[in-house]
Design an enzyme around this catalytic site. Structure first.
Site, PDB file in Angstrom:
ATOM      1  N   SER A  17     -35.442  17.312  35.138  1.00 38.13           N
ATOM      2  CA  SER A  17     -36.625  17.895  35.787  1.00 38.13           C
ATOM      3  C   SER A  17     -37.957  17.386  35.227  1.00 38.13           C
ATOM      4  CB  SER A  17     -36.562  19.424  35.722  1.00 38.13           C
ATOM      5  OG  SER A  17     -35.515  19.879  36.550  1.00 38.13           O
ATOM      6  N   THR A  62     -32.953  27.474  33.944  1.00 32.26           N
ATOM      7  CA  THR A  62     -31.601  27.031  34.246  1.00 32.26           C
ATOM      8  C   THR A  62     -30.598  27.798  33.382  1.00 32.26           C
ATOM      9  OG1 THR A  62     -30.222  25.091  34.634  1.00 32.26           O
ATOM     10  CG2 THR A  62     -31.724  24.964  32.738  1.00 32.26           C
ATOM     11  N   LYS A  66     -30.626  32.346  34.270  1.00 30.18           N
ATOM     12  CA  LYS A  66     -31.091  32.615  35.644  1.00 30.18           C
ATOM     13  C   LYS A  66     -31.033  34.091  36.040  1.00 30.18           C
ATOM     14  CE  LYS A  66     -30.275  28.142  37.795  1.00 30.18           C
ATOM     15  NZ  LYS A  66     -29.721  27.473  38.970  1.00 30.18           N
ATOM     16  N   ASN A  87     -34.658  30.704  39.544  1.00 36.64           N
ATOM     17  CA  ASN A  87     -34.735  29.354  38.956  1.00 36.64           C
ATOM     18  C   ASN A  87     -36.169  28.868  38.833  1.00 36.64           C
ATOM     19  OD1 ASN A  87     -35.381  28.557  41.606  1.00 36.64           O
ATOM     20  ND2 ASN A  87     -34.369  26.589  41.334  1.00 36.64           N
ATOM     21  N   ASP A 102     -32.885  27.249  44.873  1.00 38.18           N
ATOM     22  CA  ASP A 102     -31.600  26.533  44.909  1.00 38.18           C
ATOM     23  C   ASP A 102     -30.996  26.505  46.314  1.00 38.18           C
ATOM     24  OD1 ASP A 102     -31.501  25.796  42.222  1.00 38.18           O
ATOM     25  OD2 ASP A 102     -30.564  27.683  41.629  1.00 38.18           O
ATOM     26  N   GLY A 126     -15.810  28.403  46.139  1.00 40.22           N
ATOM     27  CA  GLY A 126     -16.429  29.049  44.990  1.00 40.22           C
ATOM     28  C   GLY A 126     -17.328  30.185  45.416  1.00 40.22           C
ATOM     29  N   GLY A 129     -22.496  31.730  40.788  1.00 39.50           N
ATOM     30  CA  GLY A 129     -23.947  31.733  40.927  1.00 39.50           C
ATOM     31  C   GLY A 129     -24.452  30.663  41.882  1.00 39.50           C
ATOM     32  N   THR A 151     -10.826  33.889  42.671  1.00 36.50           N
ATOM     33  CA  THR A 151     -10.802  35.356  42.537  1.00 36.50           C
ATOM     34  C   THR A 151     -11.333  35.939  43.848  1.00 36.50           C
ATOM     35  OG1 THR A 151     -11.397  35.000  40.216  1.00 36.50           O
ATOM     36  CG2 THR A 151     -11.534  37.265  41.032  1.00 36.50           C
ATOM     37  N   GLU A 153     -11.881  38.817  45.154  1.00 37.76           N
ATOM     38  CA  GLU A 153     -12.832  39.944  45.173  1.00 37.76           C
ATOM     39  C   GLU A 153     -14.283  39.448  45.150  1.00 37.76           C
ATOM     40  OE1 GLU A 153     -10.389  39.686  42.777  1.00 37.76           O
ATOM     41  OE2 GLU A 153      -8.962  40.998  43.810  1.00 37.76           O
TER      42      GLU A 153
HETATM   43  P1  ATR Z   1     -21.878  28.591  38.797  1.00 41.66           P
HETATM   44  O1  ATR Z   1     -23.117  29.356  38.489  1.00 41.66           O
HETATM   45  O2  ATR Z   1     -21.946  27.128  38.401  1.00 41.66           O
HETATM   46  O3  ATR Z   1     -21.401  28.751  40.198  1.00 41.66           O
HETATM   47  P2  ATR Z   1     -19.958  30.501  37.823  1.00 41.66           P
HETATM   48  O4  ATR Z   1     -20.830  31.587  38.307  1.00 41.66           O
HETATM   49  O5  ATR Z   1     -19.307  30.632  36.504  1.00 41.66           O
HETATM   50  O6  ATR Z   1     -20.778  29.132  37.772  1.00 41.66           O
HETATM   51  O7  ATR Z   1     -18.856  30.202  38.949  1.00 41.66           O
HETATM   52  C1  ATR Z   1     -17.867  29.238  38.782  1.00 41.66           C
HETATM   53  C2  ATR Z   1     -17.062  29.139  40.077  1.00 41.66           C
HETATM   54  O8  ATR Z   1     -16.059  28.135  39.902  1.00 41.66           O
HETATM   55  C3  ATR Z   1     -16.345  30.405  40.451  1.00 41.66           C
HETATM   56  O9  ATR Z   1     -16.256  30.483  41.871  1.00 41.66           O
HETATM   57  C4  ATR Z   1     -14.968  30.185  39.825  1.00 41.66           C
HETATM   58  O10 ATR Z   1     -13.931  30.922  40.419  1.00 41.66           O
HETATM   59  P3  ATR Z   1     -13.579  32.416  39.874  1.00 41.66           P
HETATM   60  O11 ATR Z   1     -14.611  33.326  40.486  1.00 41.66           O
HETATM   61  O12 ATR Z   1     -12.212  32.680  40.383  1.00 41.66           O
HETATM   62  O13 ATR Z   1     -13.672  32.351  38.380  1.00 41.66           O
HETATM   63  C5  ATR Z   1     -14.784  28.727  40.130  1.00 41.66           C
HETATM   64  N1  ATR Z   1     -13.795  28.048  39.293  1.00 41.66           N
HETATM   65  C6  ATR Z   1     -13.959  27.666  38.005  1.00 41.66           C
HETATM   66  N2  ATR Z   1     -12.841  27.019  37.557  1.00 41.66           N
HETATM   67  C7  ATR Z   1     -11.967  27.007  38.605  1.00 41.66           C
HETATM   68  C8  ATR Z   1     -10.639  26.475  38.790  1.00 41.66           C
HETATM   69  N3  ATR Z   1      -9.998  25.817  37.817  1.00 41.66           N
HETATM   70  N4  ATR Z   1     -10.081  26.636  40.008  1.00 41.66           N
HETATM   71  C9  ATR Z   1     -10.710  27.269  40.994  1.00 41.66           C
HETATM   72  N5  ATR Z   1     -11.952  27.785  40.879  1.00 41.66           N
HETATM   73  C10 ATR Z   1     -12.577  27.657  39.711  1.00 41.66           C
END
Ligand code: ATR
Length: 278
Positions: A17, A62, A66, A87, A102, A126, A129, A151, A153
């Protein structure tokens, strides 16, 4: 009077940045300087007080600050409130205003490659965040957003939040499925595959000509993007999102239009230099 901006995070030494913003200031003859400061999580409150005391006009935020920074601010824009993350901060008439560029930065980075957003289908891998801001911004553009997360949920909670804002969203299993044949935009936001391990599944069968984005920009082409390219998709990495979140932060601070091409060039030059020095 010289204005001062910075980015705070931990780690921060690899942030692109400062180079991007300073190149823009120089190109437009703006009397400002953009720095970077490593701020350990335990000192975040002191750092924010310090930046205010030192007369900083604004700063970017960052990882990992955040979300934590929100309680230290006076006001949030709707983008920051929805994303639950900030951010960009601007000091305006003594008030600390938290914003989030973002999601809209992502939208700007893909808009020229997509022929409109309304009614089209976006699948997000995913629900962390990074995904959250993008999901709200795409829903606001009228896209139908389908969120897949390891996950479930977390994907469901995000879908509910998008519904509450009047958007269209659904969630599904973090695996290949019927969605592959019917997708206009696929966005990879997880950290799966970030440490060299293969992405958990193949996207074989994806709509040809779908736009596939991985928000990682270093490496420039992840295995996930390479597969998409080999399957005939248009691909983009996360550099455009980094560029446009910066351009929108600039516009939040200064008004007017950011010098996007100068900023893009500064980003590309820094990345190239890094590759040479590796
Ligand atoms: P960011 O802010 O970069 O999005 P985060 O909030 O920690 O970081 O989110 C990471 C994402 O990557 C989540 O969606 C996570 O899935 P979970 O909610 O199930 O944890 C996903 N993720 C990380 N490692 C993973 C893996 N090996 N397989 C699938 N999803 C993964």
């Amino acid at each position: 009077m010289e204005k001062h901006y910075t980015v705070i995070g931990d780690p921060i030494e690899h942030s692109l940045s400062p180079g991007m913003h300073n190149a823009g200031y120089e190109a437009l003859g703006i009397n400002a300087e953009y720095q970077r400061f490593r701020v350990e999580p335990r000192y975040l409150a002191e750092a924010v007080e310090g930046l205010c005391a030192l007369g900083f006009s604004g700063w970017n935020v960052t990882l990992p600050h955040k979300e934590k920074i929100i309680s230290l601010l006076d006001r949030l824009t709707p983008e920051a409130r929805r994303a639950g993350a900030v951010n960009t901060v601007k000091i305006h008439e003594g008030q600390r205003i938290g914003h989030n560029t973002d999601g809209n930065g992502f939208v700007r980075s893909v808009e020229r490659k997509l022929d409109g957003f309304k009614g089209k289908k976006a699948v997000l891998l995913g629900a962390g965040g990074a995904s959250k801001g993008i999901a709200f911004a795409l829903a606001e553009q009228g896209m139908k957003v389908h969120i897949l997360n390891r996950t479930p949920e977390k994907a469901e909670a995000l879908v509910q939040a998008i519904h509450n804002e009047g958007g269209t969203a659904t969630s599904g299993v973090f695996a290949p499925g019927a969605w592959l044949e019917n997708v206009d935009l696929l966005v990879q936001t997880t950290s799966a595959g970030l440490h060299g391990e293969p992405f958990p599944f193949s996207i074989q069968g994806i709509t040809e000509q779908a736009l596939v984005v991985d928000i990682i920009f270093n490496p420039a082409e992840t295995d996930f993007l390479l597969e998409a390219k080999n399957l005939g998709c248009l691909t983009l990495n996360g550099l455009g999102m980094l560029l446009y979140q910066g351009a929108l932060a600039w516009e939040f601070w200064f008004g007017g239009q950011a010098p996007v091409e100068v900023m893009r060039q500064a980003l590309e030059e820094q990345l190239l230099r890094r590759m040479i020095h590796k």
